[in-house]
Write a protein that holds these residues in place. Structure first.
Motif, PDB file in Angstrom:
ATOM      1  N   THR A 320      14.288  -7.976   4.942  1.00 49.78           N
ATOM      2  CA  THR A 320      13.350  -7.056   4.288  1.00 49.78           C
ATOM      3  C   THR A 320      12.458  -6.386   5.322  1.00 49.78           C
ATOM      4  O   THR A 320      11.853  -7.050   6.165  1.00 49.78           O
ATOM      5  N   VAL A 321      12.415  -5.103   5.248  1.00 48.93           N
ATOM      6  CA  VAL A 321      11.493  -4.352   6.128  1.00 48.93           C
ATOM      7  C   VAL A 321      10.135  -4.271   5.454  1.00 48.93           C
ATOM      8  O   VAL A 321       9.102  -4.516   6.060  1.00 48.93           O
ATOM      9  N   PHE A 322      10.129  -3.922   4.194  1.00 47.62           N
ATOM     10  CA  PHE A 322       8.887  -3.971   3.423  1.00 47.62           C
ATOM     11  C   PHE A 322       9.230  -4.119   1.943  1.00 47.62           C
ATOM     12  O   PHE A 322      10.357  -3.815   1.501  1.00 47.62           O
ATOM     13  N   ASP A 323       8.272  -4.606   1.204  1.00 48.47           N
ATOM     14  CA  ASP A 323       8.412  -4.744  -0.239  1.00 48.47           C
ATOM     15  C   ASP A 323       7.069  -4.368  -0.804  1.00 48.47           C
ATOM     16  O   ASP A 323       6.121  -5.150  -0.758  1.00 48.47           O
ATOM     17  N   THR A 324       6.971  -3.167  -1.287  1.00 51.28           N
ATOM     18  CA  THR A 324       5.645  -2.673  -1.657  1.00 51.28           C
ATOM     19  C   THR A 324       5.766  -1.749  -2.858  1.00 51.28           C
ATOM     20  O   THR A 324       6.835  -1.665  -3.469  1.00 51.28           O
ATOM     21  N   ARG A 326       4.370   2.197  -4.776  1.00 53.25           N
ATOM     22  CA  ARG A 326       3.672   3.478  -4.655  1.00 53.25           C
ATOM     23  C   ARG A 326       3.412   4.029  -6.041  1.00 53.25           C
ATOM     24  O   ARG A 326       4.242   3.846  -6.947  1.00 53.25           O
ATOM     25  N   ILE A 349       6.039   6.767   1.964  1.00 51.64           N
ATOM     26  CA  ILE A 349       5.869   5.549   2.748  1.00 51.64           C
ATOM     27  C   ILE A 349       6.563   5.788   4.072  1.00 51.64           C
ATOM     28  O   ILE A 349       7.682   6.300   4.117  1.00 51.64           O
ATOM     29  N   ARG A 350       5.831   5.535   5.176  1.00 52.63           N
ATOM     30  CA  ARG A 350       6.399   5.800   6.501  1.00 52.63           C
ATOM     31  C   ARG A 350       6.557   4.477   7.239  1.00 52.63           C
ATOM     32  O   ARG A 350       5.654   3.636   7.209  1.00 52.63           O
ATOM     33  N   PHE A 351       7.673   4.334   7.908  1.00 51.99           N
ATOM     34  CA  PHE A 351       7.915   3.091   8.653  1.00 51.99           C
ATOM     35  C   PHE A 351       8.720   3.431   9.900  1.00 51.99           C
ATOM     36  O   PHE A 351       9.266   4.534  10.030  1.00 51.99           O
TER      37      PHE A 351
ATOM     38  N   SER C  31       2.836   3.748   7.506  1.00 54.54           N
ATOM     39  CA  SER C  31       2.056   3.255   6.375  1.00 54.54           C
ATOM     40  C   SER C  31       1.632   1.831   6.711  1.00 54.54           C
ATOM     41  O   SER C  31       2.416   1.063   7.278  1.00 54.54           O
ATOM     42  N   ASP C  33       1.181  -0.725   4.916  1.00 48.11           N
ATOM     43  CA  ASP C  33       1.912  -1.789   4.230  1.00 48.11           C
ATOM     44  C   ASP C  33       3.386  -1.824   4.629  1.00 48.11           C
ATOM     45  O   ASP C  33       4.151  -2.642   4.151  1.00 48.11           O
ATOM     46  N   ALA C  34       3.816  -0.866   5.494  1.00 43.66           N
ATOM     47  CA  ALA C  34       5.214  -0.853   5.912  1.00 43.66           C
ATOM     48  C   ALA C  34       5.362  -1.142   7.403  1.00 43.66           C
ATOM     49  O   ALA C  34       6.454  -1.166   7.934  1.00 43.66           O
ATOM     50  N   ARG C  39       4.629  -6.845   7.817  1.00 38.79           N
ATOM     51  CA  ARG C  39       5.844  -6.806   7.004  1.00 38.79           C
ATOM     52  C   ARG C  39       5.730  -7.829   5.865  1.00 38.79           C
ATOM     53  O   ARG C  39       5.372  -8.981   6.067  1.00 38.79           O
ATOM     54  N   VAL C  40       6.014  -7.319   4.709  1.00 37.55           N
ATOM     55  CA  VAL C  40       5.893  -8.197   3.530  1.00 37.55           C
ATOM     56  C   VAL C  40       7.220  -8.917   3.310  1.00 37.55           C
ATOM     57  O   VAL C  40       8.271  -8.301   3.316  1.00 37.55           O
TER      58      VAL C  40
END
Lengths: 422, 208, 54
Positions: A320-324, A326, A349-351, C31, C33-34, C39-40
């Motif tokens: 997982t890179v992120f779990d969020t 919006r 969302i930017r990563f 972001s 949160d990203a 990292r979540v």
């Protein structure tokens, strides 16, 4: 009138001291430097009067010295010590009478270590005369135009003669007083001199210190203590250069900011018009250039409502890179005759992906969200104008803080002007 | 340079005098020092040209000078005595053959041209300092009245000069800096009008 | 061109180049949160990949 005889020296008819005759045919007086006698140069050097206890002025020049000024050789034939007292302050300067057989009579003034060359002008400025009364009554600094240059009022000085020695094409006296109204251009001074017997218009220019010392064979330390009104700006121009460079880079940075603002990035995925009920759904996209900023955008059609989404991104390894989540919320209306809006139909969302490969985005709708249609897009190589914009600010502000040497020099030149708007 | 074509040999020694300028009426012979003047197309002997002592000058005979925008060829040089000293006058010719008199006295340079007869001040002008006359619409005040004597000359001239000849001269200045000069002899009066020239504005042609 | 001017020109070029690089890379625009550091749900790697913390 060119002097006929080859007279080169006389003996003072009062004290017998040997005196060199250096001036031309229009020399009318010769003041003995030993006894202070004023001799009539046109009538067998008979003694006209004698001045005693004259304070000798400070000057590196001596009568008899010759040097080239503006391409013409001049000889120093006389010295006048001058003084002005005004409101408890005293100014002292030295005027040397110069003579050239081809270019006539002129003055070399020594003032606070500055050298100034002055000649009587036969041509007339457009303002043929400016009096102290005119200056007093003027609401604006008087101006004049002469030989293609404009001159603005600078000062009024009343000099008194306190020392005389040598030859002059007039009859100087200790205690003589004249008033000069000076107007200044970028590099010269026009002076309206109201003397004892006649009114004259003079033009003064600045003489460079080292060059003039060399021309007259002087070995004198530079003893200038201030900026002379006629002194040209001789700064290296480094500050002006830095200002220009900084302003140039500020402009380039602004241009770069606009470019970065407009660059859209590389489109990796575009899924328009997805109905909410089809969620959750997995979108796949390929990252070829990791480490580049990547942006996922959701655009919903919410209107006076809100819709929130959960986004879970996994990298090619399945981690997982992120779990969020919006939220998009968009409200609008009309109040008091004006349209208003609040929120946005768009969420980003930017990563920064760390490796290349297939990424999976699991998108779902949060409970409570209004049902709507959405579009999803992914772009990589996302840029920002933040840094170039900061650079523009840095260059611009730095340029503002660099003093402009020439402007400062010019304000120092004009600082001694006695003009006041009152 | 405009020139006139003549059989121009010195009547005294036969030396070739060279091509003459259009308005030349008088020339000195470099070979024998005689001066000759032109009358009815024939050169006649006019006596000696006098002794010209070498002095430092702003420019000299046969120089080309530039004064502001105009170029002049220095065709003639006369020296006048003033009693205690002298001053120099130069006949300076422009490309079109017209000329001016450049009068030089220790850095005081004046350019004057001949004043047309109809503009001359009245003949009963009294010649005293402070006198005023109106010429070509300008009011002039006399600043100097004195006597001059021709000491020597070299070159070509538009008028006939004689060494030893004396005349009275009067200089007037106008409010605007113009200069009016009269040269008065018993039977003639020549008038000139012009302006001051800054000696620093006179540039000698280095190619000469 | 004196040394001072060369230094100024080089320094300004460097500053502008750096700013352009940061802008091009979109630095600081991730972001919050990203970002990797927050990292979540990351399980990390290595032998202790079960997510348990000893």
């Amino acid at each position: 009138m060119t002097r006929a005889s080859e007279l080169t020296a006389i003996n003072c008819t009062n004290c017998g001291a040997g005196l060199d005759v250096l001036g031309g045919g229009r020399v009318v007086s010769h003041v003995c430097g030993y006894c202070g006698s004023v001799l009539d140069a046109q009538h067998d050097y008979k003694v006209l009067k004698q001045f005693t206890d004259m304070p000798r002025p400070t000057t590196p020049f001596r009568i008899g010295m010759s040097g080239v000024i503006n391409g013409v050789e001049f000889t120093i034939i006389g010295t006048l010590g001058k003084r002005e007292d005004y409101r408890g302050r005293t100014w002292l300067w030295t005027d040397h009478q110069l003579f050239s057989p081809t270019h006539g009579y002129a003055w070399l003034t020594v003032e606070n270590g500055h050298f100034v060359f002055t000649r009587k002008m036969r041509e007339q400025p457009n303002q043929s005369w400016i009096s102290s009364d005119l200056v007093e009554m003027s609401d604006y600094p008087p101006v004049a135009w002469f030989k293609g240059k404009s001159y603005k009022y600078f000062s009024t000085t009343t000099g008194r003669t306190v020392f005389v020695e040598g030859e002059f094409n007039w009859l100087p006296e200790v205690g003589d007083q004249n008033t000069a109204i000076a107007l200044m251009s970028d590099d010269s001074m026009l002076r309206y001199v109201d003397g004892k017997t006649e009114r004259e218009i003079e033009l003064s220019t600045y003489l460079p210190f080292e060059e003039t010392c060399t021309a007259f064979g002087l070995e004198t330390e530079n003893f200038q203590r201030d900026v002379h009104p006629l002194q040209p700006f001789t700064g290296s121009g480094n500050k002006a250069f830095v200002r220009k460079v900084f302003l140039g880079f500020a402009a380039i940075s602004l241009f770069a900011s606009v470019i970065f603002l407009m660059l859209p990035g590389t489109l990796l995925l575009s899924e328009p018009d997805i109905p909410d009920p089809s969620l959750p759904r997995i979108f796949e996209f390929q990252i070829e250039n990791p480490d580049q900023l990547t942006q996922i955008s959701i655009r919903s059609n919410v209107s006076n409502n809100w819709a929130a989404y959960t986004l879970e991104l996994t990298d090619p390894k399945g981690e997982t890179v992120f779990d969020t989540f919006r939220q998009t919320s968009y409200y609008h209306g009309r109040e008091g005759g004006e349209n208003w809006t609040e929120g946005s139909q768009r969420a980003n969302i930017r990563f920064r992906p760390t490796e290349a490969g297939t990424y999976k985005l699991n998108l779902d709708r949060e409970d409570g969200s209004v049902e709507t249609r959405i579009s999803v897009s992914v772009r990589s190589n996302i840029t920002t104008s933040l840094w170039t914009f900061l650079a523009m600010g840095f260059f611009g502000i730095a340029a503002l803080f660099i003093p402009n040497g020439k402007t400062r020099h010019n304000s120092k030149r004009w600082a001694k002007s006695d003009w006041s708007d009152d | 340079m405009s020139s006139q074509s003549l059989n121009n040999n010195c009547p005294n020694c036969g030396n070739e005098l060279g091509a003459l300028l259009v308005r030349t009426r008088m020339i000195d012979c470099d070979a024998c020092g005689t001066t000759v003047f032109l009358q009815d197309g024939v050169f006649k002997n006019a006596g000696q040209r006098g002794e010209m002592h070498d002095t430092q000058m702003l420019f000299g005979l046969k120089d080309t000078v530039r004064i502001l925008e105009e170029r002049y060829y220095i065709a003639g040089h006369v020296r006048y005595s003033y009693g205690r000293g002298w001053w120099d006058e130069f006949w300076a010719v422009k490309g079109n053959g017209d000329g001016v008199w450049l009068s030089i006295d220790e850095g005081d340079v004046v350019s004057q041209r001949s004043l047309p007869k109809q503009d001359h001040p009245p003949e009963d002008t009294f010649l005293y300092v402070g006198e005023t006359v109106t010429v070509q619409g300008q009011l002039f005040t006399a600043t100097e009245v004195s006597t001059a004597e021709c000491m020597a000359f070299r070159g070509e001239f538009p008028e006939i000069l004689h060494v030893g000849e004396k005349y009275r001269f009067i200089n007037y200045t106008s409010e605007h800096g113009a200069l009016l000069s009269g040269e008065i002899t018993d039977d003639d009066a020549l008038w000139f009008i012009g302006t001051w020239i800054d000696p620093f504005d006179v540039k000698k042609d280095q190619s000469h | 061109m004196n040394l001072f001017r060369i230094i100024i020109l080089a320094g300004s070029t460097f500053a502008f180049g750096g700013a352009s690089y940061l802008s091009y890379s979109g630095v600081w625009r991730e972001s919050r949160d990203a970002a990797q550091s927050v990292r979540v749900g990351s399980s990390g790697g290595g032998y202790n990949s079960s997510g348990r913390i000893k």
